[in-house]
Each structure stands twice: as C-alpha cells, then as structure tokens.
Design a protein around this motif. Structure first.
Motif, PDB file in Angstrom:
ATOM      1  N   ALA A   1       0.830  -1.206   0.000  1.00  0.00           N
ATOM      2  CA  ALA A   1       0.000   0.000   0.000  1.00  0.00           C
ATOM      3  C   ALA A   1       0.870   1.264   0.000  1.00  0.00           C
ATOM      4  O   ALA A   1       0.612   2.222  -0.734  1.00  0.00           O
ATOM      5  CB  ALA A   1      -0.927  -0.001   1.213  1.00  0.00           C
ATOM      6  N   LEU A   2       1.911   1.260   0.827  1.00  0.00           N
ATOM      7  CA  LEU A   2       2.808   2.411   0.897  1.00  0.00           C
ATOM      8  C   LEU A   2       3.566   2.601  -0.416  1.00  0.00           C
ATOM      9  O   LEU A   2       3.750   3.727  -0.885  1.00  0.00           O
ATOM     10  CB  LEU A   2       3.792   2.230   2.052  1.00  0.00           C
ATOM     11  N   ALA A   3       4.000   1.488  -1.024  1.00  0.00           N
ATOM     12  CA  ALA A   3       4.709   1.573  -2.302  1.00  0.00           C
ATOM     13  C   ALA A   3       3.792   2.070  -3.411  1.00  0.00           C
ATOM     14  O   ALA A   3       4.237   2.779  -4.326  1.00  0.00           O
ATOM     15  CB  ALA A   3       5.293   0.204  -2.662  1.00  0.00           C
ATOM     16  N   THR A   4       2.515   1.708  -3.347  1.00  0.00           N
ATOM     17  CA  THR A   4       1.549   2.208  -4.332  1.00  0.00           C
ATOM     18  C   THR A   4       1.404   3.723  -4.221  1.00  0.00           C
ATOM     19  O   THR A   4       1.334   4.441  -5.221  1.00  0.00           O
ATOM     20  CB  THR A   4       0.181   1.529  -4.138  1.00  0.00           C
ATOM     21  N   GLY A   5       1.382   4.220  -2.983  1.00  0.00           N
ATOM     22  CA  GLY A   5       1.348   5.661  -2.781  1.00  0.00           C
ATOM     23  C   GLY A   5       2.594   6.330  -3.333  1.00  0.00           C
ATOM     24  O   GLY A   5       2.530   7.401  -3.954  1.00  0.00           O
ATOM     25  N   ALA A   6       3.758   5.701  -3.124  1.00  0.00           N
ATOM     26  CA  ALA A   6       5.001   6.237  -3.664  1.00  0.00           C
ATOM     27  C   ALA A   6       4.977   6.247  -5.185  1.00  0.00           C
ATOM     28  O   ALA A   6       5.473   7.178  -5.828  1.00  0.00           O
ATOM     29  CB  ALA A   6       6.186   5.396  -3.159  1.00  0.00           C
ATOM     30  N   PHE A   7       4.379   5.220  -5.768  1.00  0.00           N
ATOM     31  CA  PHE A   7       4.245   5.136  -7.228  1.00  0.00           C
ATOM     32  C   PHE A   7       3.374   6.285  -7.751  1.00  0.00           C
ATOM     33  O   PHE A   7       3.710   6.938  -8.746  1.00  0.00           O
ATOM     34  CB  PHE A   7       3.625   3.792  -7.601  1.00  0.00           C
TER      35      PHE A   7
ATOM     36  N   LEU B   1      -2.684   9.908   9.551  1.00  0.00           N
ATOM     37  CA  LEU B   1      -1.845  10.945   8.954  1.00  0.00           C
ATOM     38  C   LEU B   1      -1.558  10.623   7.487  1.00  0.00           C
ATOM     39  O   LEU B   1      -1.620  11.507   6.619  1.00  0.00           O
ATOM     40  CB  LEU B   1      -0.540  11.072   9.739  1.00  0.00           C
ATOM     41  N   LEU B   2      -1.265   9.360   7.204  1.00  0.00           N
ATOM     42  CA  LEU B   2      -1.025   8.958   5.816  1.00  0.00           C
ATOM     43  C   LEU B   2      -2.259   9.203   4.941  1.00  0.00           C
ATOM     44  O   LEU B   2      -2.154   9.697   3.812  1.00  0.00           O
ATOM     45  CB  LEU B   2      -0.641   7.477   5.759  1.00  0.00           C
ATOM     46  N   LEU B   3      -3.436   8.868   5.467  1.00  0.00           N
ATOM     47  CA  LEU B   3      -4.673   9.094   4.708  1.00  0.00           C
ATOM     48  C   LEU B   3      -4.906  10.581   4.476  1.00  0.00           C
ATOM     49  O   LEU B   3      -5.339  10.989   3.381  1.00  0.00           O
ATOM     50  CB  LEU B   3      -5.859   8.471   5.458  1.00  0.00           C
ATOM     51  N   SER B   4      -4.614  11.393   5.473  1.00  0.00           N
ATOM     52  CA  SER B   4      -4.796  12.840   5.334  1.00  0.00           C
ATOM     53  C   SER B   4      -3.855  13.413   4.286  1.00  0.00           C
ATOM     54  O   SER B   4      -4.252  14.233   3.440  1.00  0.00           O
ATOM     55  CB  SER B   4      -4.572  13.534   6.678  1.00  0.00           C
ATOM     56  N   LEU B   5      -2.610  12.989   4.330  1.00  0.00           N
ATOM     57  CA  LEU B   5      -1.623  13.475   3.365  1.00  0.00           C
ATOM     58  C   LEU B   5      -1.992  13.054   1.943  1.00  0.00           C
ATOM     59  O   LEU B   5      -1.900  13.847   0.994  1.00  0.00           O
ATOM     60  CB  LEU B   5      -0.233  12.949   3.726  1.00  0.00           C
ATOM     61  N   MET B   6      -2.428  11.812   1.802  1.00  0.00           N
ATOM     62  CA  MET B   6      -2.833  11.350   0.478  1.00  0.00           C
ATOM     63  C   MET B   6      -4.087  12.072   0.012  1.00  0.00           C
ATOM     64  O   MET B   6      -4.281  12.296  -1.194  1.00  0.00           O
ATOM     65  CB  MET B   6      -3.060   9.830   0.514  1.00  0.00           C
ATOM     66  N   GLY B   7      -4.940  12.472   0.954  1.00  0.00           N
ATOM     67  CA  GLY B   7      -6.121  13.259   0.594  1.00  0.00           C
ATOM     68  C   GLY B   7      -5.745  14.611   0.008  1.00  0.00           C
ATOM     69  O   GLY B   7      -6.366  15.089  -0.952  1.00  0.00           O
TER      70      GLY B   7
ATOM     71  N   GLY C   1      -5.618  12.840 -14.449  1.00  0.00           N
ATOM     72  CA  GLY C   1      -6.759  11.999 -14.106  1.00  0.00           C
ATOM     73  C   GLY C   1      -6.309  10.599 -13.741  1.00  0.00           C
ATOM     74  O   GLY C   1      -6.855   9.973 -12.811  1.00  0.00           O
ATOM     75  N   LEU C   2      -5.293  10.095 -14.466  1.00  0.00           N
ATOM     76  CA  LEU C   2      -4.721   8.788 -14.121  1.00  0.00           C
ATOM     77  C   LEU C   2      -4.112   8.817 -12.720  1.00  0.00           C
ATOM     78  O   LEU C   2      -4.291   7.873 -11.939  1.00  0.00           O
ATOM     79  CB  LEU C   2      -3.653   8.408 -15.152  1.00  0.00           C
ATOM     80  N   VAL C   3      -3.432   9.908 -12.400  1.00  0.00           N
ATOM     81  CA  VAL C   3      -2.844  10.045 -11.064  1.00  0.00           C
ATOM     82  C   VAL C   3      -3.940  10.040  -9.996  1.00  0.00           C
ATOM     83  O   VAL C   3      -3.787   9.418  -8.937  1.00  0.00           O
ATOM     84  CB  VAL C   3      -2.001  11.325 -10.965  1.00  0.00           C
ATOM     85  N   VAL C   4      -5.030  10.733 -10.274  1.00  0.00           N
ATOM     86  CA  VAL C   4      -6.159  10.743  -9.342  1.00  0.00           C
ATOM     87  C   VAL C   4      -6.629   9.313  -9.067  1.00  0.00           C
ATOM     88  O   VAL C   4      -6.902   8.931  -7.924  1.00  0.00           O
ATOM     89  CB  VAL C   4      -7.307  11.611  -9.881  1.00  0.00           C
TER      90      VAL C   4
ATOM     91  N   VAL D   1      -4.188   7.609  -6.795  1.00  0.00           N
ATOM     92  CA  VAL D   1      -4.316   8.102  -5.420  1.00  0.00           C
ATOM     93  C   VAL D   1      -5.532   7.482  -4.738  1.00  0.00           C
ATOM     94  O   VAL D   1      -5.468   7.096  -3.561  1.00  0.00           O
ATOM     95  CB  VAL D   1      -4.400   9.640  -5.411  1.00  0.00           C
ATOM     96  N   LEU D   2      -6.640   7.387  -5.446  1.00  0.00           N
ATOM     97  CA  LEU D   2      -7.838   6.751  -4.885  1.00  0.00           C
ATOM     98  C   LEU D   2      -7.556   5.293  -4.516  1.00  0.00           C
ATOM     99  O   LEU D   2      -7.988   4.810  -3.460  1.00  0.00           O
ATOM    100  CB  LEU D   2      -8.996   6.837  -5.874  1.00  0.00           C
ATOM    101  N   LEU D   3      -6.841   4.586  -5.395  1.00  0.00           N
ATOM    102  CA  LEU D   3      -6.464   3.200  -5.103  1.00  0.00           C
ATOM    103  C   LEU D   3      -5.594   3.137  -3.841  1.00  0.00           C
ATOM    104  O   LEU D   3      -5.791   2.264  -2.983  1.00  0.00           O
ATOM    105  CB  LEU D   3      -5.706   2.610  -6.291  1.00  0.00           C
TER     106      LEU D   3
END
Length: 416
Positions: A35-41, A98-104, A189-192, A195-197
């Motif tokens: 999950a963390l690596a997906t966020g980094a991606f 905190l991670l969810l907030s930052l990704m938001g 839009g792809l990035v969005v 981020v949702l994932l």
C-alpha cells in the motif's frame, strides 16, 4: 492422564501456532508495504509527468514552454515547504490517519491540476500537490521500519521507495502517453485514480499505529536545532545535486555529445530508471549492514562515476552503462540518507524522515541550476558531470564534518 508440556501433540500445536502467527505478521507487513509503495508510485508519477507534457501544458493554459516549466518548480517548492511544516503539524496524529490525510491533500492537488482553467490555477494546484510529498514519504518510512524487525528496517524502507523509482519506468511513460493522446488533463486523471487506489489500500492494509510516545510539534521542531540533522540534510542537498546536474541535460548530451538521434534518449532514461530501482533495493540491504558506511559508499561511488561519465558520455553503450551505475549509486546514497536522518533525529523522527525529501528536491533545483550555468558559460555538456563530481565531494565533506562532530560529542559524553 494429564497432558504435560512434553506431549508431542502439544509441542506440534504450539509450533504450528507460532509459525502461523509469524506468517500472519509477514502477510500484514507485506500488504502494508505494498500500500505504501503504491502511494510512492502515485507520487512519483505526478512529480515527473509534468516534464514530459510541458508542450501540452503550455498550449493548454496559453503560455510558452519556459513559462510552463515553472509548474515543475512550483511542485518542488511545495515539497521543500510542506515536508517540515506538515511533519510538525502531524507529529501527534496516528500514523495511518496521517497517511490518509496526506494522500487526501495529494488527491485534491491533482484534481485541481486536472481541472485548472488557467496558468495561475495550475501553478497553485501543483504547489498544493507537492506539499504532502515529503511528509508522506517520511511517515511511510517510519511505518515501514516499525512493521519489521530491526535487522530489516532499511530493506522495508527501500521497498516503499521502490514505488517512486518504478514510477519513472512505468507510471510516467504511461501517463505521458495518455496525456499526449487524450490531452494533458487525462494524465493527471490517471494520477487521481492511483491516489484513490492508494487511499483504499492504506485504509485496508496499514494497521493502526500510534504516533511516537511524547511526540509533539515542539519536539519535532527541536530537530531543526540539531547539528546532525541539519548537516545530514545539507549533505544530501549538495551531494545529490551532482545526479541532477547530468540528468537535467541528458537529452542534449545524448544528441550533441554522443551524436545519437533523439530516439536513443528514452533508452538512457530507461537505464537511469533501472539503476534507481536497483540502487534503492541494494541500498536497503547495505543500510541494514551499516547506515553510515552505505551513505559514504554511495556518495563516493557517485562522484567517481560522474567523473567517468565526463569521458564516456561521448559513446553510446559506455555512456548508457555509466548512467545506469550513477543511478545505482544514487539509490544507495538516498536510502542511507533516509535512515541516517531517522537515526540522528532522535525523538523527532517524523521531521527527520521528511527532511530527506526536502533535501533531495533542493538538490534537484541546485543541480539543474548550476548545470545550466555551466552550459551557458560555454563549457559544454560533459562539464555538467565535472560539476557533479564537485558537488559529490562537497557532500562528502559535509558528511565528514557531521561524523567528526558526532564522534567528538560521543567522546565528550563518555569522558563526563
């Protein structure tokens, strides 16, 4: 008959229970790291895709290409500013929240980017998108380190960081292709979507982890007074600038120095991306062996290889191989820096971890700017590699000062 602990059935059941518990913990950690690596991606994709879509961005908001290039700077400024500010503000929050907030915030920044009606809005959107970058990676590094045994912490952090490097191989080319075919807004839009994932995966797979005991904004701010934290961050901001001094001008180096067509530029970028992935993974293992030694090794190897590139840049295969090795050494260096900042920050781990990304973005700006000065002075593109050597040496000097000061402080404390 009373069953005793010597009963073979009981021993087997106990062993199975222990093995099952270990396996469950490993699965939990593995899914959380994914999950963390997906966020980094996702973050890596949004950071670098603007570079490949500058002509489309410029046409879309009615400015010239150099002016459109400022949106890249706006993102970098957001990273440098946001990393310490958000790390301090979020120090007392539970890690997953905190991670969810930052990704938001990253979601909002990319939505605003995709919907930006003009240049001013686009600049603001990219600044917002960059704000959580450093803090996310900092907190993600802490979570990754806390999910595994002490002997594997650097490897866990490197796995998260691999998401960023893989983005240069897969995410950025895919988003660029999409943006060129369907318009630049489609890329964001792809990035969005990514981020949702990530938000879903973080909510499902990252366990509830409290903030560090006694953490507070005041405690985090004290890290900015610690010489070791400041010197380590400065070593990264200067030393890693050598990497960006050549990366920024890699395309004209390929065409004008190596005498190759533009079609070979992507192969150099691919070599750089593969080197980043390899170096990040190798850096994790080396940092688990020795954080300081791996950091010094990465910086020294980068300096030597940059000097090599000043010569090999005139040849296709040799130049490409050197770019790959430079990127490997850079990956080792950055993982070492990340772990050292966590180590020397003491109780201010959140800010210490986040400062690594402020330092690396400062290195990006420094290397690109000084490289431009060298080229504008008529010294040629190979001179950017010699500039990189100088920056690597300066970074090593700063790191050496940090180590000497640390040892002197330790000896003074032991003698007291």
């Amino acid at each position: 008959m009373t069953t005793t602990i010597d009963d073979p059935r009981l021993a087997t059941d106990a062993t199975d229970a222990v093995d099952g518990g270990v396996a469950a913990r490993r699965r939990t950690a593995g899914l959380a790291l994914l999950a963390l690596a997906t966020g980094a991606f996702a973050i890596g994709t949004t950071e670098f895709v603007s570079m490949g879509l500058l002509p489309q961005l410029a046409a879309g908001v009615g400015v010239d290409i150099p002016t459109a290039g400022h949106v890249i700077s706006a993102y970098a400024v957001g990273v440098v500013v946001g990393a310490p500010v958000l790390a301090v503000l979020g120090a007392r929050l539970p890690r997953r929240g905190l991670l969810l907030s930052l990704m938001g915030v990253i979601l909002v920044g990319n939505l605003l980017t995709a919907l930006a009606p003009g240049y001013g809005t686009l600049m603001g959107a990219r600044f917002v998108a960059g704000l959580p970058h450093g803090a996310f990676f900092g907190v993600a590094a802490l979570v990754a380190a806390d999910l595994v045994s002490p002997k594997r912490r650097a490897q866990a952090v490197s796995l998260v960081m691999t998401g960023l490097t893989v983005a240069t191989l897969l995410g950025v080319p895919a988003a660029t292709w999409l943006g060129q075919g369907l318009g630049w807004r489609a890329a964001y839009g792809l990035v969005v979507g990514l981020v949702l994932l990530t938000l879903v995966m973080l909510a499902l797979f990252v366990p509830r982890l409290p903030a560090d005991r006694g953490a507070s904004g005041r405690t985090e701010l004290r890290a900015l007074k610690e010489p070791q934290v400041l010197l380590t961050a400065l070593a990264g901001a200067i030393g890693f600038g050598g990497m960006f001094s050549i990366y920024t001008y890699i395309a004209p180096t390929v065409t004008e120095v190596a005498g190759q067509g533009e079609g070979f530029v992507p192969f150099y970028l691919l070599a750089f991306g593969l080197g980043s992935v390899s170096g990040t993974l190798v850096g994790g293992r080396l940092a688990d062996w020795s954080i300081l030694r791996s950091t010094v090794l990465g910086a020294a190897a980068m300096g030597v290889l940059l000097a090599t590139y000043a010569v090999t840049s005139q040849w296709l295969v040799a130049g490409m191989l050197t770019v790959f090795l430079i990127s490997v050494s850079g990956g080792v260096f950055t993982i070492g820096l990340q772990m050292r900042l966590i180590q020397v920050a003491g109780r201010a781990r959140t800010l210490g971890a986040a400062l690594n990304h402020s330092a690396l973005n400062a290195a990006n700006a420094l290397g690109a700017w000084l490289g431009g000065v060298v080229v504008a002075a008529g010294l040629g593109y190979p001179a950017t590699a010699w500039l990189g050597v100088g920056l690597s040496v300066l970074g090593l000097v700063v790191l050496g000062i940090s180590v000497a000061l640390q040892r002197r402080t330790s000896l003074a404390a032991a003698a007291a």
